[in-house]
Design a protein around this motif. Structure first.
Motif, PDB file in Angstrom:
ATOM      1  N   ASP A 271       8.498   2.859  -3.998  1.00  0.00           N
ATOM      2  CA  ASP A 271       7.437   3.510  -4.769  1.00  0.00           C
ATOM      3  C   ASP A 271       7.144   4.903  -4.216  1.00  0.00           C
TER       4      ASP A 271
ATOM      5  N   THR B  99      -3.029   3.875  -3.859  1.00  0.00           N
ATOM      6  CA  THR B  99      -2.114   3.823  -2.721  1.00  0.00           C
ATOM      7  C   THR B  99      -2.843   4.079  -1.411  1.00  0.00           C
TER       8      THR B  99
ATOM      9  N   ALA C 260      -0.242   9.882  -2.593  1.00  0.00           N
ATOM     10  CA  ALA C 260      -1.256   9.521  -1.603  1.00  0.00           C
ATOM     11  C   ALA C 260      -1.431  10.594  -0.536  1.00  0.00           C
TER      12      ALA C 260
ATOM     13  N   GLU D 214      -4.571   0.972  -0.457  1.00  0.00           N
ATOM     14  CA  GLU D 214      -3.607   0.012   0.096  1.00  0.00           C
ATOM     15  C   GLU D 214      -3.290   0.325   1.558  1.00  0.00           C
TER      16      GLU D 214
ATOM     17  N   ALA E 250       4.328   7.030  -5.615  1.00  0.00           N
ATOM     18  CA  ALA E 250       3.007   6.592  -5.163  1.00  0.00           C
ATOM     19  C   ALA E 250       2.712   7.125  -3.768  1.00  0.00           C
TER      20      ALA E 250
END
Length: 388
Positions: free
Chosen positions: A266, A186, A273, A189, A269
């Protein structure tokens, strides 16, 4: 038991999340959810996928109508549930009245607010809360509050004290759990460098969430110097299209440090993170997101409202509400511990997870709700207190 839940809507809010988790986890009873509004929102599809019947009454937002009362009355008579569990002020009032008019005495209200100050909620909602206080002598058999603060505030408002019981919200500890690979994926991302401290606040754009307090605190932090931190904002309204939010960020000079992610599905997630979760609310009955973050091993900074201090305990930082300087000080200290004291930080991460496991697991919440429902079924409309 057949339990019919009446809720204002099924959007991505805290009480809505609690309803979803409760209904999905309770396999001993049959559940039916009725939304007063015109769609099934964020959680309707999830509930339907879990095999729960969901209906939307398509009522106008923001006021109580005789048409809505009649329609809900008809639905409840058709369903004839053993328990009517309502959620939040409008549903408590409308759902409770409709249930009693339908001859259903086993009504349980749900209180999920602890700040009724002017400017924090609408005038109509405050009026409904006060009216509900007077009607609490007649309509509900029990009143479930999500925090001790919510119980105290509403008892002072006139809600019948002996009918009130506190059941803290619970979460699925297998869904919200520390996950190193999910954290790494994550952060990659989001383009977060491994050495950067990632702050975050998962909360919709709402006056009680007091994003101005958070952004004011971040402004103070930014004035300290470059620093190795960034911040993500997640929730409805947390997007570049929110002009008011962008104006606050621009005025604080922290736009380049922010990631505006909007509504996400999510959340485990996102929580994994983070290094620190911040909840800057001026009013908050419980603070589900703090529990979710801590369950993922993320230390939290919260304001001293609602259940926040009880949730965090000694594992994180608690500051007064509406005080950006104090908020900045707590975040600054958290960042310092994260960067300079690995052993201390790991201990805080472990303590955060352990506190949630001990106090806010989904199983305890489900058991407590079942206990209240069973007691109401056995006692009819008795007003004697329930011990959970």
């Amino acid at each position: 038991m057949r339990v019919c839940h009446v809720i204002t809507g099924l959007g991505a809010g805290g009480a809505e999340a609690v309803l979803y988790r409760l209904v999905k986890a309770d396999d001993q009873n049959t559940h039916h959810v009725i939304s007063l509004l015109d769609d099934l929102g964020f959680y309707g599809g999830r509930l339907t996928a879990a095999g729960v019947r969901c209906d939307a009454l398509n009522l106008p937002r923001g006021h109580v109508s005789t048409r809505g009362l009649r329609l809900l009355h008809r639905r409840l008579r058709e369903a004839n549930p053993d328990i009517v569990q309502t959620w939040m002020y409008h549903a408590d009032l409308v759902g409770g009245l409709a249930a009693r008019l339908a001859g259903l005495r086993s009504v349980v209200w749900g209180v999920h607010c602890s700040n009724l100050e002017r400017g924090m909620i609408s005038r109509s909602t405050r009026t409904i809360a006060r009216l509900s206080g007077a009607l609490s002598r007649f309509i509900p058999a029990r009143i479930i509050c999500c925090s001790e603060m919510a119980r105290r505030v509403h008892a002072d408002l006139g809600y019948v004290r002996t009918k009130m019981v506190v059941i803290p919200n619970g979460i699925d500890l297998s869904e919200f759990t520390p996950d190193a690979s999910l954290r790494e994926r994550t952060r990659r991302e989001l383009h977060i460098h491994p050495d950067e401290v990632l702050l975050g606040m998962v909360s919709r754009w709402d006056v009680q969430k007091d994003h101005a307090n958070l952004i004011g605190g971040l402004k103070v932090l930014a004035q300290d110097g470059p620093g190795q931190w960034r911040c993500v904002l997640v929730g409805a309204g947390m997007t570049p299209e929110n002009a008011d939010l962008r104006a606050l960020l621009r005025a604080a000079g922290v736009e380049d440090r922010m990631c505006l992610l909007g509504t996400r599905r999510d959340i485990p997630a996102i929580m994994n993170a983070l290094d620190v979760h911040v909840l800057s609310s001026s009013g908050e009955a419980f603070g589900n997101v703090t529990v979710e973050a801590m369950a993922c091993g993320v230390p939290a900074v919260v304001t001293a409202v609602g259940a926040g201090p009880f949730i965090v305990g000694e594992t994180g930082w608690v500051v007064p509400p509406s005080d950006p300087s104090r908020l900045a000080g707590a975040i600054r200290e958290a960042i310092a511990v994260r960067l300079t004291s690995p052993l201390n930080w790991r201990a805080r991460q472990t303590a955060a997870r352990e506190r949630i496991t001990a106090n806010f697991g989904l199983g305890h919440m489900v058991t407590a709700y079942r206990s209240v429902w069973s007691d109401v079924m056995a006692a009819g409309a008795s007003s004697h207190p329930v011990m959970c």
